[in-house]
Design a protein around this motif. Sequence first.
Motif, PDB file in Angstrom:
ATOM      1  N   ASN A 222      15.880 101.865 133.785  1.00  0.00           N
ATOM      2  CA  ASN A 222      16.681 101.671 135.696  1.00  0.00           C
ATOM      3  C   ASN A 222      16.078 103.216 136.459  1.00  0.00           C
TER       4      ASN A 222
ATOM      5  N   ASP B 112      17.314  97.285 129.345  1.00  0.00           N
ATOM      6  CA  ASP B 112      18.118  97.503 130.358  1.00  0.00           C
ATOM      7  C   ASP B 112      16.903  99.168 130.664  1.00  0.00           C
TER       8      ASP B 112
ATOM      9  N   LYS C 181      23.428 105.375 126.915  1.00  0.00           N
ATOM     10  CA  LYS C 181      22.298 105.301 128.366  1.00  0.00           C
ATOM     11  C   LYS C 181      21.856 106.294 127.812  1.00  0.00           C
TER      12      LYS C 181
ATOM     13  N   ASP D 278      18.864 101.937 128.438  1.00  0.00           N
ATOM     14  CA  ASP D 278      20.058 101.470 127.987  1.00  0.00           C
ATOM     15  C   ASP D 278      19.966 100.818 126.253  1.00  0.00           C
TER      16      ASP D 278
HETATM   17 MG   LIG Z   1      22.225  98.730 132.544  1.00  0.00          MG
END
Ligand SMILES: [Mg+2]
Length: 347
Positions: free
Chosen positions: A286, A284, A185, A269
């Motif tokens: 966010n 991903d 992350k 990610d």
């Molecule tokens: Mg995610």
Amino acid sequence: MEESRRFTVGYALAPKKKQSFIQPSLVNLACERGIDLVPIDTDRPLSVQGPFDCVLHKFYGEEWKAQLRDYAVKNPSLPIIDPPDAIERLHNRISMLQVVSELEIPQEKETFGIPSQIVVYDSMALSDYGAVGALRFPVIAKPLVADGSAKSHKMSLVYHRAGLLKLKPPLVLQEFVNHGGVIFKVYVVGDYVKCVKRKSLPDVSLEKLDSTEGSLSFSQVSNMTTQNRNNEEYYESLQLEAEMPPLSLLTDIARGLRQAMRLHLFNFDIIRDSKAGNHYYVIDINYFPGYAKMPSYETVLTDFFCHIVNKKSAEDGADSTVGGKGNEMKLLSSTYCGGTKDVESER
Ligand SMILES: [Mg+2]
Ligand SMILES: O=P(O)(O)O[C@@H]1[C@@H](OP(=O)(O)O)[C@H](OP(=O)(O)O)[C@H](O)[C@H](OP(=O)(O)O)[C@H]1OP(=O)(O)O
Ligand SMILES: Nc1ncnc2c1ncn2[C@@H]1O[C@H](COP(=O)(O)OP(=O)(O)O)[C@@H](O)[C@H]1O
Ligand SMILES: [Mg+2]
């Protein structure tokens, strides 16, 4: 001695986000450094609150957007972190990753991209070989919309075509990539970049694929605690052993995304392909993620706030005075935001 100037950062956050992000440790550190973090009442016009030196928000809805628009027109130099239209790109899992494919970063030793994926709008397409045929199984079915609702995090790992039939579009079917059960992350706060390891879905072997039918449902696997102690220890060992991706690759991607998306606060990610150890997939992105889980989040966020308000202050000073340069220096030296001087050079 000249009185130190204080700054007000107004925040509009949903209750859960407020609880996790607005920790006393953050409020106190920001306060010591001249920044007052003040809640915004989203039911009242912004113009009767404040004045603000910066507005921070993870809050949605047409009314809120109209409020921000109106306030921005009246306060053109006010930094809004971040513009709603820029955030909205992340609410759709196709437009979210499109920006990764468009990045122009020289790829040498390490390469990156996004997994093969298709978007499915209606159930008929799930049984249409033409539409799904090009995908390699297993695939992950993800809701197309990523709006922060619990529903938008509900996913399925689908082993074979037959497992698709019970799914509910609109969704994205994305090829599952074996990546050693560890996800990276990467938190971005302005120019600051920090990578942490988290647990992820385990690899799917050919044997497992051959012997498994249907699908496996899951949600927010990186935050999940397992009931089984042995499993927990196994996941921990995977994380400890996993080598971090090269920082230069992550900072290049972070900078590229930040500029392309016009966003300051996000995480992405990224996973490493188990087969080709130097290829990475971004899966991903966010907006305004759970920063409280990032090491030293208080310092990083306070540095960021100081940087933003000092920049605004300098710009306001330069705009409003003839021979703005001298005034800019004066304003900067009379602000109280210990440590901000170093923000640029540290990054
Ligand atoms: Mg995610
Ligand atoms: O709740 P947290 O602290 O786990 O943060 C969530 C994030 O977890 P992470 O920091 O990546 O581990 C989470 O990241 P993932 O989607 O799980 O990768 C989201 O950013 C989530 O926001 P939203 O539901 O998409 O609006 C984030 O939720 P909100 O805090 O914004 O509700
Ligand atoms: N293409 C993929 N290959 C392998 N694992 C994946 C893939 N996409 C998602 N995952 C796993 O599923 C989890 C959730 O997917 P993600 O797209 O990050 O959704 P969310 O927005 O709910 O975090 C990831 O953290 C990762 O563990
Ligand atoms: Mg997400």
